[in-house]
Motif scaffolding. Structure first.
Motif, PDB file in Angstrom:
ATOM      1  N   TYR A  64      11.524   7.975  19.502  1.00 14.00           N
ATOM      2  CA  TYR A  64      11.594   7.554  18.101  1.00 14.00           C
ATOM      3  C   TYR A  64      12.595   6.420  18.010  1.00 14.00           C
ATOM      4  CZ  TYR A  64      11.598   7.879  13.043  1.00 14.00           C
ATOM      5  OH  TYR A  64      11.457   7.592  11.712  1.00 14.00           O
ATOM      6  N   ARG A  65      12.280   5.415  17.207  1.00  9.10           N
ATOM      7  CA  ARG A  65      13.129   4.241  17.110  1.00  9.10           C
ATOM      8  C   ARG A  65      13.315   3.864  15.647  1.00  9.10           C
ATOM      9  NH1 ARG A  65      13.214  -0.326  21.263  1.00  9.10           N
ATOM     10  NH2 ARG A  65      12.288   1.350  22.439  1.00  9.10           N
ATOM     11  N   ALA A  66      14.541   3.514  15.275  1.00  9.45           N
ATOM     12  CA  ALA A  66      14.824   3.065  13.907  1.00  9.45           C
ATOM     13  C   ALA A  66      15.809   1.903  13.975  1.00  9.45           C
ATOM     14  CB  ALA A  66      15.417   4.196  13.087  1.00  9.45           C
ATOM     15  N   ARG A  67      15.577   0.905  13.148  1.00  2.99           N
ATOM     16  CA  ARG A  67      16.481  -0.242  13.074  1.00  2.99           C
ATOM     17  C   ARG A  67      16.872  -0.454  11.616  1.00  2.99           C
ATOM     18  NH1 ARG A  67      14.985  -5.965  15.680  1.00  2.99           N
ATOM     19  NH2 ARG A  67      14.957  -4.626  17.506  1.00  2.99           N
ATOM     20  N   LYS A  68      18.152  -0.370  11.342  1.00  2.00           N
ATOM     21  CA  LYS A  68      18.678  -0.518   9.977  1.00  2.00           C
ATOM     22  C   LYS A  68      19.946  -1.369  10.001  1.00  2.00           C
ATOM     23  CE  LYS A  68      15.685   1.972   7.853  1.00  2.00           C
ATOM     24  NZ  LYS A  68      14.800   1.429   6.878  1.00  2.00           N
ATOM     25  N   GLY A  69      20.502  -1.601   8.830  1.00  2.00           N
ATOM     26  CA  GLY A  69      21.661  -2.457   8.684  1.00  2.00           C
ATOM     27  C   GLY A  69      22.947  -1.891   9.241  1.00  2.00           C
ATOM     28  N   ASP A  70      23.121  -0.579   9.185  1.00  2.00           N
ATOM     29  CA  ASP A  70      24.317   0.029   9.769  1.00  2.00           C
ATOM     30  C   ASP A  70      23.913   1.289  10.541  1.00  2.00           C
ATOM     31  OD1 ASP A  70      23.759   1.633   7.584  1.00  2.00           O
ATOM     32  OD2 ASP A  70      25.848   1.952   7.055  1.00  2.00           O
ATOM     33  N   TRP A  71      24.834   1.801  11.339  1.00  2.00           N
ATOM     34  CA  TRP A  71      24.478   2.897  12.245  1.00  2.00           C
ATOM     35  C   TRP A  71      24.244   4.203  11.494  1.00  2.00           C
ATOM     36  CZ3 TRP A  71      27.414   7.248  12.617  1.00  2.00           C
ATOM     37  CH2 TRP A  71      28.730   7.184  12.168  1.00  2.00           C
ATOM     38  N   THR A  73      22.861   4.655   8.455  1.00  3.75           N
ATOM     39  CA  THR A  73      21.527   4.645   7.867  1.00  3.75           C
ATOM     40  C   THR A  73      20.463   4.794   8.943  1.00  3.75           C
ATOM     41  OG1 THR A  73      22.403   3.137   6.198  1.00  3.75           O
ATOM     42  CG2 THR A  73      20.016   3.392   6.296  1.00  3.75           C
ATOM     43  N   ALA A  74      20.644   4.111  10.065  1.00  3.77           N
ATOM     44  CA  ALA A  74      19.690   4.225  11.173  1.00  3.77           C
ATOM     45  C   ALA A  74      19.678   5.645  11.726  1.00  3.77           C
ATOM     46  CB  ALA A  74      20.042   3.230  12.276  1.00  3.77           C
ATOM     47  N   LEU A  75      20.832   6.254  11.836  1.00  4.49           N
ATOM     48  CA  LEU A  75      20.915   7.618  12.343  1.00  4.49           C
ATOM     49  C   LEU A  75      20.286   8.602  11.363  1.00  4.49           C
ATOM     50  CD1 LEU A  75      22.047   9.400  14.637  1.00  4.49           C
ATOM     51  CD2 LEU A  75      24.014   9.771  13.148  1.00  4.49           C
ATOM     52  N   ARG A  76      20.479   8.397  10.067  1.00  7.75           N
ATOM     53  CA  ARG A  76      19.895   9.269   9.055  1.00  7.75           C
ATOM     54  C   ARG A  76      18.368   9.232   9.131  1.00  7.75           C
ATOM     55  NH1 ARG A  76      22.025   7.056   4.527  1.00  7.75           N
ATOM     56  NH2 ARG A  76      23.999   8.042   5.045  1.00  7.75           N
ATOM     57  N   GLU A  77      17.801   8.040   9.241  1.00  8.54           N
ATOM     58  CA  GLU A  77      16.347   7.917   9.361  1.00  8.54           C
ATOM     59  C   GLU A  77      15.850   8.542  10.665  1.00  8.54           C
ATOM     60  OE1 GLU A  77      13.034   4.514  10.036  1.00  8.54           O
ATOM     61  OE2 GLU A  77      14.654   4.049   8.650  1.00  8.54           O
ATOM     62  N   THR A  78      16.590   8.331  11.727  1.00  5.48           N
ATOM     63  CA  THR A  78      16.224   8.905  13.025  1.00  5.48           C
ATOM     64  C   THR A  78      16.237  10.425  12.969  1.00  5.48           C
ATOM     65  OG1 THR A  78      17.148   6.988  14.153  1.00  5.48           O
ATOM     66  CG2 THR A  78      16.827   8.961  15.467  1.00  5.48           C
TER      67      THR A  78
END
Length: 95
Positions: A64-71, A73-78
Motif C-alpha cells: 500500500y502506498r500513500a503520498r501526502k503533504g506531511d508524514w 497525514t500520509a500515515l493516517r491514510e496508510t
C-alpha cells in the motif's frame, strides 16, 4: 513483526511512538491472521512524504502506498487503507 525505515524523513522518538500508535489496530488484526510481517518505508519527495507499506501474512502479501503533504497525514491514510485490506484478507481466510 514490524520494521520501520524512515529513509530521509526525520522522526524524533516521540514521532516513532505516534507511528506505532497509529498502526496499532492494523497490527492487532494482522497478528490474528497469523505469520504477520510488515515493512514501512518513508521517503521525502520534494515537499511530499511517501509512505510505502509491504505486508506478508498467512493469507498472502500486498503493498500500500500513500503520498501526502506531511508524514502524519500520509500515515493516517496508510493506516486506514491497511486496516481495510487486512480485514478483507481475514474474511478470505474465514471462507
Amino acid at each position: 513483526m514490524m520494521k520501520l525505515d524512515s529513509g530521509n524523513v526525520l522522526l524524533k522518538p516521540s514521532h516513532r511512538k505516534q507511528v506505532m500508535t497509529g498502526l496499532k489496530r492494523a497490527l492487532k488484526l494482522g497478528q490474528r491472521i497469523g505469520q504477520f510481517a510488515m515493512t514501512i518505508t518513508m521517503h521525502r519527495i520534494g515537499r511530499a512524504v511517501e509512505v510505502h507499506v509491504r505486508v506478508q501474512d498467512s493469507a498472502g502479501s500486498f503493498s500500500y502506498r500513500a503520498r501526502k503533504g506531511d508524514w502524519r497525514t500520509a500515515l493516517r491514510e496508510t493506516a486506514r487503507g491497511l486496516y481495510s485490506r487486512l480485514h478483507q484478507q481475514q474474511l478470505m481466510l474465514a471462507k
